[in-house]
Structure formats: structure tokens, C-alpha cells
Design a protein around this motif. Structure first.
Motif, PDB file in Angstrom:
ATOM      1  N   ALA A 213      24.449  12.620   2.175  1.00 44.22           N
ATOM      2  CA  ALA A 213      25.462  13.065   3.136  1.00 44.22           C
ATOM      3  C   ALA A 213      24.819  13.224   4.499  1.00 44.22           C
ATOM      4  O   ALA A 213      23.629  13.548   4.604  1.00 44.22           O
ATOM      5  CB  ALA A 213      26.091  14.388   2.680  1.00 44.22           C
ATOM      6  N   ALA A 214      25.607  13.002   5.544  1.00 47.75           N
ATOM      7  CA  ALA A 214      25.125  13.149   6.914  1.00 47.75           C
ATOM      8  C   ALA A 214      26.121  13.970   7.713  1.00 47.75           C
ATOM      9  O   ALA A 214      27.327  13.726   7.660  1.00 47.75           O
ATOM     10  CB  ALA A 214      24.912  11.786   7.570  1.00 47.75           C
ATOM     11  N   PHE A 215      25.597  14.929   8.469  1.00 46.93           N
ATOM     12  CA  PHE A 215      26.372  15.869   9.276  1.00 46.93           C
ATOM     13  C   PHE A 215      26.040  15.573  10.736  1.00 46.93           C
ATOM     14  O   PHE A 215      24.959  15.885  11.218  1.00 46.93           O
ATOM     15  CB  PHE A 215      25.963  17.293   8.884  1.00 46.93           C
ATOM     16  CG  PHE A 215      26.724  18.409   9.560  1.00 46.93           C
ATOM     17  CD1 PHE A 215      27.535  18.205  10.666  1.00 46.93           C
ATOM     18  CD2 PHE A 215      26.627  19.704   9.067  1.00 46.93           C
ATOM     19  CE1 PHE A 215      28.219  19.236  11.270  1.00 46.93           C
ATOM     20  CE2 PHE A 215      27.299  20.760   9.661  1.00 46.93           C
ATOM     21  CZ  PHE A 215      28.085  20.522  10.763  1.00 46.93           C
ATOM     22  N   ASP A 216      27.001  14.954  11.441  1.00 51.74           N
ATOM     23  CA  ASP A 216      26.803  14.572  12.833  1.00 51.74           C
ATOM     24  C   ASP A 216      27.367  15.632  13.766  1.00 51.74           C
ATOM     25  O   ASP A 216      28.522  16.021  13.643  1.00 51.74           O
ATOM     26  CB  ASP A 216      27.475  13.227  13.124  1.00 51.74           C
ATOM     27  CG  ASP A 216      27.520  12.922  14.612  1.00 51.74           C
ATOM     28  OD1 ASP A 216      26.436  12.842  15.210  1.00 51.74           O
ATOM     29  OD2 ASP A 216      28.631  12.794  15.156  1.00 51.74           O
ATOM     30  N   THR A 217      26.533  16.066  14.710  1.00 49.81           N
ATOM     31  CA  THR A 217      26.978  17.036  15.714  1.00 49.81           C
ATOM     32  C   THR A 217      26.868  16.489  17.131  1.00 49.81           C
ATOM     33  O   THR A 217      27.088  17.233  18.088  1.00 49.81           O
ATOM     34  CB  THR A 217      26.125  18.321  15.633  1.00 49.81           C
ATOM     35  OG1 THR A 217      24.749  17.982  15.894  1.00 49.81           O
ATOM     36  CG2 THR A 217      26.228  18.971  14.265  1.00 49.81           C
TER      37      THR A 217
END
Length: 311
Positions: A213-217
């Protein structure tokens, strides 16, 4: 009351410090004597008019959605809080006008939870928006034990809390950060990687099969890299760039949620999550706090404090 406000969109110079009418307290609100309010990127984006397409601005606007303080008056139907209760909140309404950069704010009870005893008022003011963002995105990504998660801007307000929350459920975390923040990111429990050219290769060196999973901010090119390093069946979410949906991911806009905020408060009191306050400014210097936040190089949170006098 003293407050920060702006009467038209623009840069930090439109922020004015002065007198504003005391807020009225609706039946489902409590009047909070503000001790601290934190700055978030959305605050200066609202001030510059970037959210005008989704949020009406009723000028003059008092900015700010994060708050910590003390209840001084419950609304007529409120049973959840009493005078003297210490609270924190993500006080967002569906329009811009009655924010938290003020001596008082009338906060709907749906936006509040009790302040963690373990946190100072300054730290507690930095938890609601960033913490809820991290918590709700990780839930949307269905993060669980054994997952490898990429968190962008892992030293920032949202990223640092996402690292801690993901580690708490048993995930492995890879966090992007400038080299000067690598030790801090390690202290949170993540494996740091440096921003810039070659980022995808550096992530693949740590996770050859891709991340779960990747969490882009951040959005833009960082979002594309986040999508590129996903493994088979990988999940993607962004809080910064609606283009995430074209890449098969989810766009998440954080919601006020008293239950989620209470959970974060419990985790703070248990020592699972901490809030790093990078800088504090007095209320009258809110424009400088906005400028610093917009530079995007902050470790943790920038907080505005309000002079305290016993109500």
C-alpha cells in the motif's frame, strides 16, 4: 474576542489580528476557550482560494480547523461535555467563516474529543486533522499485520502519525524524507528513503516485490512514483491529488469524527502516538506560521498559541 481573520483571498498578508464578535453557541455546540490551534496546509490553501469550488467563504473568515482548549459553555442539548473539560477538535464546517485562530470557538460536539492527558495543549492541537487523516487513510487502505506500506513525507504532520499508526497494527513502513529527517523517521519506526530522482529505485531496493500500500501526501510526480512501486494487488490512496483515481486508487478528504478522534486520544495516552511540535507562534503572528507551513519543510506540526486567562 481577539482573532485572526481575512476579508478576501490572498497571501499571508491578508491575515489581520484584531477584534471579532464572540461566537454564538448553538444547541449542539460547546464554547471552547482556545489554548492552541495548529496550522495545516489546507489552511493556507483555503486562504488563497484553492477550495473556493467546494467551500463557500463567508467573509471575514477566521482560519483554522484544529484546536485544543477548555469548555466554558455547553450548548442547550449537549450532554457529552461540561464546563472545565479539556478538549481537542477538528472543527470543520461545510463553509469557511468560524475557525479556530481565535480566543474562542463554538465547536459542534461531533468534532470534539477529550484532550489526552499525556499531551500538552500544543501537542493536542496538532493531533486532530493530521491524526484523523492518517487514521482514515490507513483504514481505507486496509492496512494490517505484515503489510509493507509506503508513507510519503514521513516526517511531516500527517506522515509522522501515519508511520506510528501503521507500525502499531504490525505493518512495515518505508517513509520518504529529506536526509536531515532520516534519524527522526527511524525513531518513529520507519525505514527512510530520500526524495528526488531515483526514488522508485530506492524504494524497490527495500521492497523488491513492491509495497502492499502507498499513502500519498504530496501528489504530482510523487503520486506517480507511489503507483509505480506497488506490488500485485497493491492499494493506493492520496490526500493531495485527485488524479489518484485514474491510477486505480482512492482520494480521501478527512472527515470530523468524534469516535475516531477519541480512539486517537486513547492511543496518545497509551504512548502509541506522539505529536512533534516543530514551532509555536503567538496568535498575532499567525501569518508567519502560515508562511512557514507553506514552505513544506516542517518536521511535525506548527502551532499557534493563545494567551490564557482563567475564564
Amino acid at each position: 474576542m481577539k482573532a485572526i481573520s481575512y476579508s478576501n483571498y490572498g497571501g499571508p498578508d491578508v491575515l489581520e489580528y484584531g477584534e471579532r464578535p464572540d461566537p454564538k453557541v448553538g444547541p449542539d455546540q460547546v464554547l471552547v476557550k482556545v489554548r492552541a490551534a495548529s496550522v495545516n496546509p489546507v489552511d493556507w490553501k483555503c486562504r488563497e482560494g484553492y477550495l473556493d469550488g467546494i467551500l463557500d467563504a463567508v467573509f471575514p473568515v477566521i482560519p483554522g480547523w484544529d484546536v485544543s482548549g477548555v469548555v466554558v459553555q455547553p450548548g442547550a442539548s449537549v450532554t457529552e461535555f461540561a464546563v472545565g473539560d479539556e478538549v481537542m477538535g477538528y472543527v470543520r464546517e461545510d463553509f469557511l467563516s468560524r475557525g479556530t485562530f481565535a480566543e474562542y470557538v463554538a465547536a459542534p460536539v461531533r468534532t470534539l474529543a477529550r484532550k489526552p492527558l499525556r499531551l500538552s495543549f500544543e501537542e493536542a492541537a496538532g493531533l486532530p486533522l493530521a491524526g484523523l487523516t492518517a487514521y482514515q487513510v490507513l483504514r481505507a487502505l486496509e492496512i494490517g499485520p505484515g503489510d509493507t506500506v509506503l508513507v510519503n513525507a514521513a516526517a511531516g504532520g500527517v506522515g509522522s502519525l501515519a508511520v506510528q499508526l501503521a507500525k502499531n497494527v504490525g505493518a512495515r513502513v518505508i517513509g520518504t524524507a529529506g536526509e536531515h529527517n532520516h534519524d527522526h523517521v527511524r525513531s518513529l519506526g520507519a525505514e527512510p528513503v530520500t526524495y528526488g530522482e531515483g526514488l522508485a529505485d530506492r524504494i524497490r531496493a527495500l521492497a523488491p516485490d513492491g509495497v502492499d500500500a502507498a499513502f500519498d501526501t504530496i501528489g504530482g510526480e510523487t503520486l506517480k512514483v507511489s503507483a509505480d512501486v506497488l506490488g500485485p494487488g497493491g492499494r493506493l490512496a492520496s490526500v493531495a491529488d485527485g488524479e489518484v483515481t485514474s491510477l486505480g486508487g482512492r482520494y480521501v478528504f478527512v472527515r470530523p469524527d468524534a469516535t475516531d478522534l477519541h480512539t486517537l486520544g486513547v492511543l496518545a495516552d497509551e504512548g502509541v502516538v506522539t505529536v512533534h511540535v516543530d514551532r509555536t507562534f503567538p496568535l498575532e503572528q499567525a501569518a508567519e506560521a502560515h508562511r512557514l507551513n507553506a514552505e513544506g519543510r516542517t518536521r511535525g506540526k506548527i502551532v499557534v498559541t493563545v494567551d490564557w486567562e482563567t475564564p
